[in-house]
Scaffold this motif. Structure first.
Motif, PDB file in Angstrom:
ATOM      1  N   HIS A 168       0.836  -1.210   0.000  1.00 15.59           N
ATOM      2  CA  HIS A 168       0.000   0.000   0.000  1.00 15.59           C
ATOM      3  C   HIS A 168       0.869   1.257   0.000  1.00 15.59           C
ATOM      4  CE1 HIS A 168      -3.297   2.710   0.844  1.00 15.59           C
ATOM      5  NE2 HIS A 168      -2.656   3.155   1.907  1.00 15.59           N
ATOM      6  N   GLU A 169       1.987   1.212   0.712  1.00 15.42           N
ATOM      7  CA  GLU A 169       2.897   2.367   0.739  1.00 15.42           C
ATOM      8  C   GLU A 169       3.480   2.625  -0.649  1.00 15.42           C
ATOM      9  OE1 GLU A 169       5.166   5.541   2.082  1.00 15.42           O
ATOM     10  OE2 GLU A 169       3.520   4.478   3.090  1.00 15.42           O
ATOM     11  N   LYS A 172       0.800   4.161  -2.867  1.00 12.25           N
ATOM     12  CA  LYS A 172       0.572   5.552  -2.488  1.00 12.25           C
ATOM     13  C   LYS A 172       1.675   6.455  -3.043  1.00 12.25           C
ATOM     14  CE  LYS A 172       1.119   6.786   1.813  1.00 12.25           C
ATOM     15  NZ  LYS A 172       0.892   6.949   3.269  1.00 12.25           N
ATOM     16  N   ARG A 173       2.921   6.009  -2.937  1.00 14.70           N
ATOM     17  CA  ARG A 173       4.031   6.798  -3.483  1.00 14.70           C
ATOM     18  C   ARG A 173       3.921   6.912  -5.002  1.00 14.70           C
ATOM     19  NH1 ARG A 173       9.716   5.244  -0.472  1.00 14.70           N
ATOM     20  NH2 ARG A 173       9.023   5.451   1.689  1.00 14.70           N
ATOM     21  N   ASN A 176       1.126   9.385  -5.927  1.00  9.24           N
ATOM     22  CA  ASN A 176       1.527  10.774  -5.723  1.00  9.24           C
ATOM     23  C   ASN A 176       2.445  11.253  -6.835  1.00  9.24           C
ATOM     24  OD1 ASN A 176       0.074  10.961  -3.339  1.00  9.24           O
ATOM     25  ND2 ASN A 176       1.785  10.387  -2.050  1.00  9.24           N
ATOM     26  N   ARG A 237      -5.595  12.832  -4.186  1.00  7.85           N
ATOM     27  CA  ARG A 237      -4.922  12.485  -2.940  1.00  7.85           C
ATOM     28  C   ARG A 237      -5.831  11.679  -2.027  1.00  7.85           C
ATOM     29  NH1 ARG A 237      -2.107  17.499  -0.355  1.00  7.85           N
ATOM     30  NH2 ARG A 237      -1.023  17.300  -2.349  1.00  7.85           N
ATOM     31  N   PHE A 240      -6.088   7.949  -3.658  1.00  9.29           N
ATOM     32  CA  PHE A 240      -4.914   7.095  -3.707  1.00  9.29           C
ATOM     33  C   PHE A 240      -3.946   7.316  -2.545  1.00  9.29           C
ATOM     34  CE2 PHE A 240      -6.305   7.369  -8.111  1.00  9.29           C
ATOM     35  CZ  PHE A 240      -6.349   6.025  -8.441  1.00  9.29           C
ATOM     36  N   GLY A 241      -4.030   8.463  -1.914  1.00  5.36           N
ATOM     37  CA  GLY A 241      -3.075   8.727  -0.847  1.00  5.36           C
ATOM     38  C   GLY A 241      -3.615   8.488   0.538  1.00  5.36           C
ATOM     39  N   GLY A 245      -7.333   3.498  -0.148  1.00  7.33           N
ATOM     40  CA  GLY A 245      -6.627   2.736  -1.173  1.00  7.33           C
ATOM     41  C   GLY A 245      -7.145   3.030  -2.549  1.00  7.33           C
TER      42      GLY A 245
END
Length: 248
Positions: A168-169, A172-173, A176, A237, A240-241, A245
């Motif tokens: 997930h990290e 997210k990156r 962004n 954001r 997705f951020g 999710g």
């Protein structure tokens, strides 16, 4: 970078010509050439009648690029570097420290090494398994749980009060970074949207099509909808951020 061998040779010749105007010479021993293709045929590029070495991988700006265009070698390399860093800093993860502080240290000092350049990764199922295994390795080492203890992953996650979060990290990156790219008119946007001109008659290979970088964002409505949504920074954001999710 070039599409054809003759174009690349012309670019090299031009670079050498301009460099010599400023008293600079290209080192043949340190200059390599790599063909990213399913065909393993070598490329013949010469500098002063000396042929450049063909390589299957090389490092560029800290990232490992391979001739198959996949990220598996890069991910394995980053994980190995992160594990080595953990071993050097294992004194920081003493049980005398608070659990939340130890988890923050792991994500700050170890995950940052493993996820360097993760915004550009195209994750296959095997790559996701490598990353999730690394995530559990970190928590087990932090809690000093040996593999001979036969402790299940679910039990380890309960002990550290965590969930599987590394994938997930990465998403997210990636979201962004891609959001910034889609809101601008730049070279990266042209690369993402680029298509090969003309019609090429080829025999389709067996199996499913290769996964694309944008497929990790999981928007089934296509690239146009993804691009339209990226124009609204706040909505992008939130989708997705945040904790919700990817929207599918």
């Amino acid at each position: 970078m070039a599409k054809e061998e003759t174009v690349l040779q012309g670019m090299i010749d031009r670079l050498i010509e301009i460099g010599r105007c400023y008293g600079m010479e290209m080192n043949v021993e340190k200059t390599k050439v790599m063909k990213i293709s399913r065909q393993p045929t070598p490329v013949t590029i010469k500098i002063d009648q000396k042929q450049l070495e063909n390589v299957k991988c090389f490092k560029y700006l800290g990232s490992l690029l391979t001739d198959d265009g996949r990220c598996t070698s890069e991910i394995k390399s980053r994980i190995a570097m992160a594990k080595a860093a953990f071993s050097k800093k294992k004194n920081l993860f003493t049980s005398k420290l608070d659990l939340n502080l130890r988890k923050k240290l792991v994500k700050c000092y170890i995950w940052s090494i493993a996820l360097y350049g993760a915004e550009t990764w195209t994750l296959r199922a095997v790559d996701q398994k490598h990353l999730e295994s690394f995530e559990m390795w970190c928590w087990r080492r932090m809690e000093k749980i040996s593999w001979t203890d036969y402790v299940r992953n679910e039990e380890v996650l309960i002990r550290v009060s965590e969930q599987r979060n590394i994938l997930h990290e990465i998403r997210k990156r990636k979201a962004n970074w891609i959001g910034h790219v889609l809101r601008r008119n730049c070279l990266l946007k042209e690369v993402i949207e680029g298509k090969i001109e003309g019609r090429i008659e080829v025999t389709r290979r067996r199996g499913r099509r290769r996964k694309k970088m944008l497929d990790d964002l999981g928007d089934r409505r296509g690239y146009c909808h993804l691009k339209e949504k990226a124009l609204d920074r706040i909505k992008w954001r939130n989708c997705f951020g945040g904790d919700c999710g990817p929207v599918v």
